[in-house]
Design a protein around this motif. Structure first.
Motif, PDB file in Angstrom:
ATOM      1  N   UNK A 161      81.912  47.583  50.187  1.00  0.00           N
ATOM      2  CA  UNK A 161      81.031  46.661  50.556  1.00  0.00           C
ATOM      3  C   UNK A 161      80.525  45.847  50.403  1.00  0.00           C
ATOM      4  N   UNK A 188      90.073  51.639  46.065  1.00  0.00           N
ATOM      5  CA  UNK A 188      90.214  53.184  45.690  1.00  0.00           C
ATOM      6  C   UNK A 188      91.080  52.809  47.036  1.00  0.00           C
ATOM      7  N   UNK A 189      91.790  53.881  47.276  1.00  0.00           N
ATOM      8  CA  UNK A 189      93.052  54.183  48.055  1.00  0.00           C
ATOM      9  C   UNK A 189      92.390  54.461  49.486  1.00  0.00           C
ATOM     10  N   UNK A 190      91.242  54.912  49.875  1.00  0.00           N
ATOM     11  CA  UNK A 190      90.216  55.561  50.767  1.00  0.00           C
ATOM     12  C   UNK A 190      89.545  54.054  51.622  1.00  0.00           C
ATOM     13  N   UNK A 192      90.574  51.236  50.861  1.00  0.00           N
ATOM     14  CA  UNK A 192      91.634  50.198  51.188  1.00  0.00           C
ATOM     15  C   UNK A 192      92.382  50.196  52.301  1.00  0.00           C
ATOM     16  N   UNK A 193      92.734  51.877  53.020  1.00  0.00           N
ATOM     17  CA  UNK A 193      92.081  52.518  54.281  1.00  0.00           C
ATOM     18  C   UNK A 193      91.795  51.495  55.316  1.00  0.00           C
ATOM     19  N   UNK A 194      90.119  51.636  54.618  1.00  0.00           N
ATOM     20  CA  UNK A 194      88.978  51.494  55.659  1.00  0.00           C
ATOM     21  C   UNK A 194      88.977  49.941  55.762  1.00  0.00           C
ATOM     22  N   UNK A 197      91.880  48.379  58.250  1.00  0.00           N
ATOM     23  CA  UNK A 197      91.192  48.707  59.686  1.00  0.00           C
ATOM     24  C   UNK A 197      91.251  48.322  60.103  1.00  0.00           C
TER      25      UNK A 197
END
Lengths: 329, 336
Positions: A161, A188-190, A192-194, A197
């Motif tokens: 955030x 964290x990688x998840x 990072x993906x957010x 995107x």
């Protein structure tokens, strides 16, 4: 050909160190078109962040300076422009997000106050208008319940955030270029993906050009159209991302791609040793020597590499490599 | 090399639980506990590598520390080669630790800056006293060679080494007592990518040469894919999926594992084309106020009512693949 948004030519940035003056950026040239995304890759100490700071006019005072070369933004020469003008460009036209979302925010102000400050300083908005824009921006970077969260302090937010808040601040004035310096390394990688995107969506919506600085070839493959591989302050290789990954023309690029174990489709039981790039990046005092600085770690090294700095060898589709043996790689 | 052919695992961890007391109970208030590791079980066979993966706050590092008794376990058993580690105390524990060594994440802070490299590697031998004094130097020489350092570097201090070389010293130190199990806690995350490859290759070579068993803690799924034989995925203190390397990467079943794997950026074109990125919204729940049902339910794209009310247990499917999700059926197809 239309003029690129940002044109950097023969840039040389010098740092004063205990051992004398070192060229941390040595004869670097590249273009960035409007709405394009490029990526700088390389290990620590290769000059990726220094390039970004040079463009932003944020080199460490009294220690770093642009010695020669040109940085042309939208027809304006940034190396000679006044401090006042540079301040106006920073934030309005070019903005930057940093690696550590924990330390880049001021802990004693709410995130809303920090975003609003950008808008008031750069666009002269009133207090109320800036506050409302801050809420809209938080909403745009997908912070749920923005109206309430705008009064939160940074410590009340998670790492992801906080990085979104940084992105909201950076995008507040709709810049033409966003420089993201390892924006997800601490995340964290998840998450990072957010963030990736989000950056891709914002790029599509606003047409902001993105310069992504990273050490992760996977991130480059997903985020950028072109890449510039940096080594010891010099551009080792440039060109379209897919083309370079398929056929790197510099041994260092090749090493960077194959030294990392990637997750591949249809994993098998076969596992080979990773390709090693022996040794480490040379110390600053060796930067700028008239030879290939990668030679000491290179498996293709020849006498020529030790005698003279390699020129840029050109390949199709704008790929170029500073290696005497580029044809053979 | 002494390989056990029988099926008894070298390390057998049963119902390991670690809880931290966040607020002590008083006369009027109840104590508040945080379950960092909540009833997890796993096994490692001799000579193999198990990875525990998960994101920050998942409890993976705490689990590793509890296995080595560096934090106190609240419940559970940790059997190493038939000895229950958690019942050992003081001197017995100190001696038993020679069979279980640790490689730490940060090679800058895990070496004493005022001690020469030689002494750092030798210290475990001095502490245990199992080897005669005059033989210790020969062992140190061998260890330096095994991890790829020069003999003349023994006299240097940690600050005279690069990050990768420091990690080599850390590895040599871990090998000194000829341990059965080495716990590697993010051994390459602090290193540059090119140096990571050197250390990962070294670890695999040492494993083959000395028949080492690794418990490998990492958040980097690419590294895990390369290093491990089996993988346990943790989320909020629980193991949500546990399978061998090929089943986990080629057929992830738990929605969280699936999202996690899809989030890893890769240069592999085929995988990028085939894998749709699954974004999981929101943040993990507050560890002090865990939901009654599945801990992933509030972020899971396919969660149903049952997921919110009933906690799934880790169960073994026909293929041996274990998963804790109500929505995975006998056909072993991921609900996502």
């Amino acid at each position: 050909m239309i003029q690129p948004l940002l044109k950097v030519q023969n840039l040389r940035i010098e740092l004063t160190t205990r051992d004398g003056i070192a060229p941390v950026i040595d004869d670097l040239s590249f273009d960035l078109g409007a709405g394009e995304s490029i990526s700088f890759v390389g290990e620590s100490g290769c000059g990726k962040s220094m390039t970004a700071l040079g463009i932003m006019g944020l080199l460490p005072e009294k220690i770093g300076r642009i010695a020669s070369g040109s940085i042309n933004f939208n027809g304006e020469e940034l190396t000679t422009v006044s401090q006042k003008r540079l301040r106006a460009i920073r934030g309005n036209d070019i903005s930057m997000i940093f690696q550590e979302p924990m330390t880049s925010l001021n802990p004693v102000y709410t995130v809303g106050e920090q975003i609003a400050e950008v808008l008031r300083a750069h666009q002269g908005l009133s207090k109320a208008a800036a506050w409302n824009s801050a809420i809209e921006l938080l909403d745009a970077v997908r912070i749920p319940n923005a109206k309430r969260r705008v009064s939160d302090y940074p410590f009340q937010m998670s790492g992801g955030q906080r990085q979104r808040v940084m992105i909201a601040m950076a995008l507040a004035c709709k810049p033409k270029i966003l420089i993201a310096d390892e924006p997800t390394t601490a995340l964290d990688v998840t998450v990072q993906a957010q963030i990736f995107d989000l950056l891709n969506d914002l790029k599509r919506q606003t047409g902001t050009a993105i310069i992504l600085i990273t050490h992760d070839m996977g991130a480059v493959a997903e985020m950028a159209e072109r890449m510039i591989v940096m080594y010891a302050g010099r551009g080792a290789e440039q060109g379209p991302v897919d083309q370079i990954i398929d056929h790197p023309r510099h041994p260092y690029t090749k090493g960077l791609i194959s030294c990392v174990p990637h997750i591949v489709a249809d994993l098998t039981n076969e596992r080979n040793d990773l390709t090693e790039v022996a040794g480490i990046v040379p110390p600053l005092r060796e930067f700028g020597q008239d030879r290939c600085l990668f030679a000491s770690r290179c498996s293709m090294v020849s006498q020529q590499c030790l005698d003279k700095r390699p020129p840029e060898m050109k390949f199709e589709a704008g790929q170029s490599s500073a290696c005497w043996h580029a044809e053979a790689v | 090399m002494n390989y056990n052919i029988d099926n008894k695992p070298l390390l057998d961890v049963q119902s390991l639980t670690v809880r931290f007391t966040v607020k002590r109970g008083g006369f009027f208030s109840e104590a508040k506990h945080l379950y960092a590791v909540d009833d997890i079980s796993f096994q490692i066979k001799r000579g193999e590598t198990l990875a525990i993966v998960g994101e920050s706050g998942s409890g993976k590092t705490t689990a590793a520390l509890a296995v080595a008794q560096l934090v106190k376990a609240y419940k559970g058993r940790v059997d190493l080669d038939g000895t229950d580690f958690l019942t050992l105390k003081d001197e017995a524990l100190r001696l038993a630790r020679s069979k279980m060594q640790f490689i730490f994440q940060d090679p800058y802070s895990s070496l004493n800056p005022r001690v020469r490299a030689e002494k750092i590697v030798r210290e475990p031998l001095d502490n245990l006293g199992a080897v005669r004094d005059e033989e210790r130097q020969a062992i140190v020489d061998k260890l330096f060679e095994a991890v790829g350092l020069h003999p003349e570097q023994q006299r240097l201090f940690p600050h005279q080494f690069s990050g990768g070389q420091r990690q080599r010293i850390g590895i040599a130190r871990a090998l000194a007592t000829q341990p059965d199990l080495i716990i590697c806690d993010e051994p390459v995350s602090a290193l540059d990518v090119a140096v990571q490859a050197q250390i990962l290759n070294l670890l695999r070579k040492l494993q083959a040469d000395f028949g080492l068993t690794f418990l490998f803690i990492s958040h980097d799924l690419g590294v895990v894919q390369h290093m491990c034989d089996s993988i346990a995925v943790m989320y909020m203190g629980k193991i949500v999926e546990y399978a061998d390397r090929l089943s986990l990467f080629n057929n992830p079943l738990h929605p969280y594992t699936k999202a996690l794997l899809s989030a890893v950026p890769t240069v592999d074109k085929k995988r990028r084309a085939e894998t749709k990125r699954i974004l999981i919204p929101g943040d993990p729940p507050d560890p002090l106020d865990l939901p009654k049902g599945c801990r992933f339910a509030n972020r899971c794209p396919v969660a149903q009512d049952r997921c919110k009310s009933e906690q799934p247990i880790l169960r073994e499917l026909k293929s041996g693949h274990k998963v804790a999700c109500h929505l995975v059926d006998e056909n072993e197809v991921s609900p996502l």
